[in-house]
Design a protein around this motif. Structure first.
Motif, mmCIF file in Angstrom:
data_model
loop_
_atom_site.group_PDB
_atom_site.id
_atom_site.type_symbol
_atom_site.label_atom_id
_atom_site.label_comp_id
_atom_site.label_asym_id
_atom_site.label_seq_id
_atom_site.Cartn_x
_atom_site.Cartn_y
_atom_site.Cartn_z
ATOM 1 N N ARG A 117 2.574 9.257 -4.895
ATOM 2 C CA ARG A 117 1.899 10.481 -5.314
ATOM 3 C C ARG A 117 0.537 10.215 -5.935
ATOM 4 N NH1 ARG A 117 5.462 11.252 -2.505
ATOM 5 N NH2 ARG A 117 7.062 12.872 -2.586
ATOM 6 N N VAL A 118 0.256 8.972 -6.271
ATOM 7 C CA VAL A 118 -1.036 8.568 -6.818
ATOM 8 C C VAL A 118 -1.396 7.232 -6.173
ATOM 9 C CG1 VAL A 118 -2.365 8.070 -8.911
ATOM 10 C CG2 VAL A 118 -0.441 9.669 -9.025
ATOM 11 N N GLU A 119 -2.657 7.090 -5.760
ATOM 12 C CA GLU A 119 -3.035 5.870 -5.034
ATOM 13 C C GLU A 119 -2.809 4.599 -5.855
ATOM 14 O OE1 GLU A 119 -5.281 9.145 -2.947
ATOM 15 O OE2 GLU A 119 -4.847 8.625 -5.045
ATOM 16 N N ASN A 120 -3.051 4.665 -7.165
ATOM 17 C CA ASN A 120 -2.820 3.482 -7.982
ATOM 18 C C ASN A 120 -1.351 3.053 -7.914
ATOM 19 O OD1 ASN A 120 -4.329 1.696 -9.798
ATOM 20 N ND2 ASN A 120 -2.846 2.325 -11.340
ATOM 21 N N ASN A 121 -0.452 4.033 -7.854
ATOM 22 C CA ASN A 121 0.959 3.726 -7.738
ATOM 23 C C ASN A 121 1.319 3.218 -6.350
ATOM 24 O OD1 ASN A 121 1.369 4.461 -10.405
ATOM 25 N ND2 ASN A 121 1.878 6.577 -9.892
ATOM 26 N N SER A 122 0.598 3.673 -5.331
ATOM 27 C CA SER A 122 0.787 3.099 -3.994
ATOM 28 C C SER A 122 0.463 1.612 -3.999
ATOM 29 C CB SER A 122 -0.101 3.815 -2.971
ATOM 30 O OG SER A 122 0.286 5.151 -2.786
ATOM 31 N N ALA A 123 -0.616 1.262 -4.700
ATOM 32 C CA ALA A 123 -0.992 -0.152 -4.784
ATOM 33 C C ALA A 123 0.032 -0.947 -5.584
ATOM 34 C CB ALA A 123 -2.384 -0.283 -5.397
ATOM 35 N N PHE A 124 0.518 -0.376 -6.695
ATOM 36 C CA PHE A 124 1.595 -1.041 -7.435
ATOM 37 C C PHE A 124 2.830 -1.203 -6.547
ATOM 38 C CE2 PHE A 124 -0.054 0.379 -11.828
ATOM 39 C CZ PHE A 124 -0.564 -0.880 -12.103
ATOM 40 N N GLY A 125 3.089 -0.193 -5.711
ATOM 41 C CA GLY A 125 4.230 -0.285 -4.816
ATOM 42 C C GLY A 125 4.077 -1.415 -3.812
ATOM 43 N N ALA A 126 2.919 -1.503 -3.186
ATOM 44 C CA ALA A 126 2.683 -2.600 -2.248
ATOM 45 C C ALA A 126 2.813 -3.942 -2.946
ATOM 46 C CB ALA A 126 1.303 -2.448 -1.619
ATOM 47 N N ASP A 127 2.354 -4.014 -4.192
ATOM 48 C CA ASP A 127 2.462 -5.226 -5.005
ATOM 49 C C ASP A 127 3.932 -5.581 -5.235
ATOM 50 O OD1 ASP A 127 2.733 -6.920 -7.316
ATOM 51 O OD2 ASP A 127 0.770 -6.332 -8.022
ATOM 52 N N GLY A 128 4.726 -4.608 -5.701
ATOM 53 C CA GLY A 128 6.140 -4.868 -5.951
ATOM 54 C C GLY A 128 6.887 -5.257 -4.696
ATOM 55 N N TYR A 129 6.552 -4.610 -3.587
ATOM 56 C CA TYR A 129 7.168 -4.954 -2.300
ATOM 57 C C TYR A 129 6.873 -6.404 -1.932
ATOM 58 C CZ TYR A 129 7.911 -4.917 2.769
ATOM 59 O OH TYR A 129 8.323 -5.210 4.051
ATOM 60 N N ALA A 130 5.613 -6.807 -2.102
ATOM 61 C CA ALA A 130 5.242 -8.182 -1.762
ATOM 62 C C ALA A 130 5.961 -9.185 -2.655
ATOM 63 C CB ALA A 130 3.725 -8.356 -1.870
ATOM 64 N N ARG A 131 6.056 -8.885 -3.950
ATOM 65 C CA ARG A 131 6.732 -9.803 -4.861
ATOM 66 C C ARG A 131 8.207 -9.959 -4.507
ATOM 67 N NH1 ARG A 131 4.046 -9.504 -10.831
ATOM 68 N NH2 ARG A 131 2.150 -8.375 -10.304
ATOM 69 N N ALA A 132 8.842 -8.859 -4.122
ATOM 70 C CA ALA A 132 10.281 -8.894 -3.868
ATOM 71 C C ALA A 132 10.627 -9.485 -2.510
ATOM 72 C CB ALA A 132 10.869 -7.487 -3.980
ATOM 73 N N THR A 133 9.755 -9.322 -1.528
ATOM 74 C CA THR A 133 10.085 -9.747 -0.166
ATOM 75 C C THR A 133 9.392 -11.036 0.259
ATOM 76 O OG1 THR A 133 8.269 -8.480 0.827
ATOM 77 C CG2 THR A 133 10.379 -7.337 0.510
ATOM 78 N N GLY A 134 8.315 -11.414 -0.426
ATOM 79 C CA GLY A 134 7.527 -12.560 0.009
ATOM 80 C C GLY A 134 6.601 -12.248 1.165
#
Length: 533
Positions: free
Chosen positions: A47-64
């Motif tokens: 819902r907010v672009e900054n949170n989209s970026a945090f989401g992509a960050d968390g996804y990368a950390r969790a999945t490699g």
């Protein structure tokens, strides 16, 4: 319908093995979003672009994997920059694809909606590279190059802009089914490895400081443990390095870096091997660390080498450097390493026992018992999170925080995305102040039925800033906050929410791990930090 530049983007991402894309649609980026509709990629709209970026960050950390982010021009792109700073500081690989005004407006001031004088320059401070694509034929190579650079040590975000007209114009290119990537390795130079091994062989009190670069480097944790055992050296973990060596390993001195006993251990080492860390503000116990012996500093980011202390500087990724050094040093018989690690942890416990911190220690114990040992946990910049930097044992899971850049709002959107990518339930912790940065993502969690538990510790304001200001000035200013009824608010999104107390919060959190979908737990509590000295 004929293919266009948006299709070329999506085809390239598919060829790169991408499965999830994060972002928010925008006017100039519509070609990207129409193309993703015709693909097998899963789009996750925040819902907010900054949170989209945090989401992509968390996804990368969790999945490699590389987290992929779609942004629109101008306000959309700029809103994401704060979260990209965290990924850049913490070495998280992201590929950011953002739209631009049509080519005939680039560099001009034609009054186009969202137009910036130089959008690319705005991103330069929080990314490894920026590029602008001007023809659809450039897209596959531009994205493959950016993807490769994002993964190359030191990992981090890369930025590719594609003008609106390039995304929409029909293309004659054949469908993209293959890409050429080149992820650069960063092995150590042989003469530096030899010098490091000589120093370590001559050390009587070697200590290893393991940073986030060890965790991120493929094979880094295994190489760290092998070298530590060969040297019989105690290992201190930084916040980012937490989990690189299991806390129950005899040589683990845990991660109590904001503690004078740990600071003294690092300073007293006659040879300190620091790997994958800048030894920055928090790791150095707020720059009170001053090595009295020799320092061997290994990092894939050359700018951090010797930034704070003179050292034998080795520009290399953690895993190959650790393996190379282990092959050169002599194996020692088990000696004092485990005792030193145990003594340190006991000293920390004794110091905390004298500070009347039963509430805080009890909360961390209860949460650790309640959260499955294999769970990914995400911690915002809040007092509970600061405690977790030192006290939380990740066990078989992974620990993630926004400590790299220190921005608020990281935990919840990152945990949502991580749950979707890993297929397992995640746990996020925020304060009430930080929670308001990401409260809109309750809609995202509900829309995607993400398996995530969000604990909000509600102390009525910015608790850590209240504490800092009171200590410094005798009173706090602008730290007290009006906030919603978080339980009722979460319920209005259709997200089950539970009020908890310090006595039952562990049981309430544990119950959320038995049911699917998002859940919120609200804990009214005023926590305080332990003394740093």
């Amino acid at each position: 319908m004929s293919r266009n530049g948006g299709d070329v983007v999506v085809e390239t991402l598919t060829a790169l093995g991408v499965s999830h894309v994060f972002g928010i649609p925008g006017q100039h980026a519509l070609g990207l979003f129409d193309a993703i509709r015709r693909s097998d990629l899963r789009f996750v709209s925040s819902r907010v672009e900054n949170n989209s970026a945090f989401g992509a960050d968390g996804y990368a950390r969790a999945t490699g994997e590389v987290g992929v982010l779609f942004l629109s021009t101008g306000p959309g792109a700029l809103t994401a920059l704060g979260a990209l700073q965290e990924a850049y500081a913490s070495g998280v690989p992201l590929l950011v694809i953002t739209s631009q005004v049509p080519r005939d407006g680039l560099g001009l001031r034609r009054g186009m909606l969202h137009q910036l004088d130089d959008q690319q320059r705005s991103a330069a401070n929080v990314t490894k590279s920026t590029a602008v694509v001007r023809h659809a034929a450039e897209i596959p190579s531009a994205l493959a190059d950016a993807w490769s650079l994002a993964r190359s040590a030191p990992a981090g975000p890369t930025w590719v802009e594609i003008p609106q007209d390039v995304l929409l114009e029909p293309v004659q290119l054949p469908p993209v089914t293959s890409v050429v990537t080149a992820v650069a390795g960063r092995p150590p130079r042989d003469e530096l490895v030899a010098a490091a091994a000589e120093l370590l062989d001559g050390a009587r009190r070697p200590v290893i400081l393991a940073g986030g670069g060890v965790r991120r480097s493929p094979g880094g944790p295994e190489a760290l443990v092998a070298l530590a055992e060969r040297l019989d050296a105690p290992v201190v973990s930084t916040v980012g390095g937490k989990g690189a060596i299991a806390f129950d390993h005899p040589l683990s001195a845990a991660s109590w870096i904001e503690d004078r006993h740990t600071t003294d251990l690092l300073a007293d080492a006659d040879v300190l091997l620091a790997v994958g860390t800048a030894m920055g503000e928090v790791t150095s116990n707020y720059f009170t660390f001053a090595p009295r012996g020799r320092l061997v500093h290994v990092d894939a980011e050359p700018r951090v080498l010797e930034a704070n202390h003179p050292a034998l500087a080795i520009h290399a990724d953690a895993a190959p450097a650790l393996r190379a050094i282990a092959e050169r040093v002599r194996r020692r018989e088990p000696g004092d390493g485990a005792r030193i690690a145990a003594d340190l942890r006991r000293s920390v416990e004794e110091r905390l026992a004298g500070q009347d911190l039963g509430t805080e220690l009890g909360l961390l114990r209860d949460l650790r018992r309640s959260v499955p040992s294999s769970a990914h946990t995400f911690w915002d910049m809040t007092i509970a999170g600061y405690w977790a930097w030192s006290a939380w044992d990740p066990q078989d899971g992974e620990f993630h925080s926004a400590q790299g850049a220190g921005g608020l709002g990281f935990a919840y959107p990152a945990a949502i995305a991580a749950a979707m990518g890993s297929g397992t339930r995640t746990f996020a912790v925020s304060g009430d102040g930080g929670a308001m940065y990401s409260i809109a993502e309750l809609a995202t969690a509900r829309q995607h039925d993400a398996d995530v538990t969000w604990l909000i510790v509600d102390d009525g304001g910015y608790g850590i800033l209240r504490e800092y200001m009171t200590d410094a000035f005798g009173q706090a200013t602008a730290t007290e906050l009006a906030r919603p009824d978080f339980v009722a608010l979460a319920g209005s999104f259709g997200v089950p929410a539970h009020a908890a107390t310090l006595e039952d919060v562990g049981d309430v959190v544990a119950d959320t791990f038995t049911t699917p979908g998002p859940a919120v737990v609200v804990l009214p509590a005023v926590l305080r930090m332990f003394s740093l000295t």
